[in-house]
Design a protein around this motif. Structure first.
Motif, short mmCIF file in Angstrom:
data_model
loop_
_atom_site.label_atom_id
_atom_site.label_comp_id
_atom_site.label_asym_id
_atom_site.label_seq_id
_atom_site.Cartn_x
_atom_site.Cartn_y
_atom_site.Cartn_z
N ASP A 115 -36.64 -47.43 40.25
CA ASP A 115 -35.20 -47.62 40.04
C ASP A 115 -34.69 -48.85 40.78
O ASP A 115 -33.54 -48.88 41.27
CB ASP A 115 -34.40 -46.37 40.45
CG ASP A 115 -34.71 -45.19 39.54
OD1 ASP A 115 -34.87 -45.40 38.33
OD2 ASP A 115 -34.83 -44.06 40.05
N ASP A 116 -35.52 -49.87 40.83
CA ASP A 116 -35.15 -51.09 41.54
C ASP A 116 -36.07 -52.22 41.10
O ASP A 116 -37.29 -52.02 40.97
CB ASP A 116 -35.29 -50.88 43.05
CG ASP A 116 -34.43 -51.83 43.87
OD1 ASP A 116 -34.46 -53.05 43.57
OD2 ASP A 116 -33.75 -51.37 44.80
N MET A 131 -37.27 -49.87 36.26
CA MET A 131 -36.30 -48.92 35.70
C MET A 131 -36.82 -48.48 34.35
O MET A 131 -37.58 -49.20 33.69
CB MET A 131 -34.92 -49.56 35.54
CG MET A 131 -34.25 -49.92 36.86
SD MET A 131 -32.61 -50.68 36.62
CE MET A 131 -31.66 -49.26 36.07
N LYS A 132 -36.40 -47.30 33.91
CA LYS A 132 -36.86 -46.80 32.62
C LYS A 132 -36.03 -47.43 31.51
O LYS A 132 -35.01 -46.90 31.08
CB LYS A 132 -36.77 -45.28 32.56
CG LYS A 132 -37.50 -44.71 31.33
CD LYS A 132 -37.46 -43.21 31.26
CE LYS A 132 -38.16 -42.71 30.01
NZ LYS A 132 -38.06 -41.24 29.86
#
Length: 317
Positions: free
Chosen positions: A171-172, A128-129
């Motif tokens: 995103d995981d 994730m950012k």
């Protein structure tokens, strides 16, 4: 301990913290570690509150995503002691922060990857950012740039633009399938060394490397991959170690023996205090040029002395 969503067996971040609690148990007889796993961010508050209700002496939140939940629960329970990995809970004297200058060790990994790469393309991606993810990517990119400058080379980095703070994310933190898909894309673009900063998701990249016939290698993060994910040891060039285990162990033992855990300054792991480091090269030791190894050792000394500056907007403040 309350895990982040990656779970207790992520071979990385949460596993490192849990190992610290287990180690503390061997150092102080009154340490009785427990954990609860978070499946989603909505679990953070109730999970933290569970341990307050059980009157635990020390409750550890693992991950910067838990800052808000930890602040809320800690402010409601001022007499309880909390700790957080990868975050600072502003204004809460009862939350001990543990942070890490992982850009320093990732800088070394970037230099190593650039020198080892045959295709002269390396890559990185994140789960994730988050600042605690991007700091690895910043250091890696700068390490490659430093190699290029020193060697008048042109090794490219795929997956992260430091200046724009933009790049590739799954995103995981718990989906090897997503890591595998993204790694395959990066390999198709020419990358032969990949740094996944994505917890269990990064195992998908390791799987891709294992299927490449020795053409692709992985720089793991957090725990030495050859110890935490030994089935992939043959593809781990090295690991950017974030010594969460030692930091957690020392904090828990201090608390268990009645020593105060001050919110300021808290703990900052660096190359100098071995809070961050490069793991041994393990199976790659004989494959890495001796000159490159020496250059990495020299670079480490130069970062510690301040001769070489490592800078990231995502570094702990």
């Amino acid at each position: 301990m309350v895990t982040d969503t990656g779970g207790i067996d992520d071979k990385s971040f949460n596993a490192s913290a849990w190992a610290g609690l287990q180690a503390a148990k061997t150092q102080a007889s009154n340490v009785d570690p427990k954990y609860v796993a978070s499946s989603a961010e909505a679990d953070y508050e109730p999970n933290l509150r569970t341990f307050v209700t059980q009157k635990c002496n020390f409750t550890l939140a693992v991950g910067g995503l838990m800052i808000d939940a930890t602040k809320k629960i800690a402010s409601e329970n001022a007499s309880a002691q909390f700790g957080i990995v990868d975050g600072v809970v502003a204004g809460q004297s009862n939350v001990y922060p543990m942070q890490f200058a992982t850009d320093e060790a990732a800088f070394l990994a970037g230099y190593l990857a650039a020198g080892y790469s045959k295709s002269k393309k390396v890559a990185t991606f994140g789960g994730m950012k988050l600042p605690t993810v991007a700091i690895f990517m910043d250091g890696f990119v700068d390490g490659v740039a430093y190699y290029n400058k020193q060697k008048n080379a042109n090794v490219q980095v795929l997956g992260w633009d430091k200046a724009k703070q933009a790049g590739s994310f799954t995103d995981d933190f718990a989906s090897p399938a997503k890591g595998k898909a993204l790694a395959n894309t990066l390999v198709a673009q020419g990358a032969d060394v990949i740094l996944p900063v994505a917890g269990g998701t990064g195992l998908g990249a390791a799987e891709v490397a294992q299927g490449s016939g020795g053409k692709v290698s992985i720089v793991w993060v957090d725990q030495d991959g050859c110890k935490s994910a030994a089935q992939y040891c043959d593809v781990f060039l090295t690991t950017v170690v974030k010594n969460i285990t030692d930091a957690v162990e020392k904090a828990v033992v201090a608390g268990a023996t009645g020593q105060p855990l001050a919110a300021t300054p808290g703990y900052l792991g660096t190359l100098e205090n071995n809070g961050v480091s490069l793991a041994p090269y393990n199976n790659f030791d004989s494959k890495i040029d001796a000159t490159l190894k020496t250059e990495v050792d020299t670079l480490k000394a130069d970062i510690v002395s301040g001769k070489v500056k490592v800078e990231s907007t995502n570094a702990p403040k």
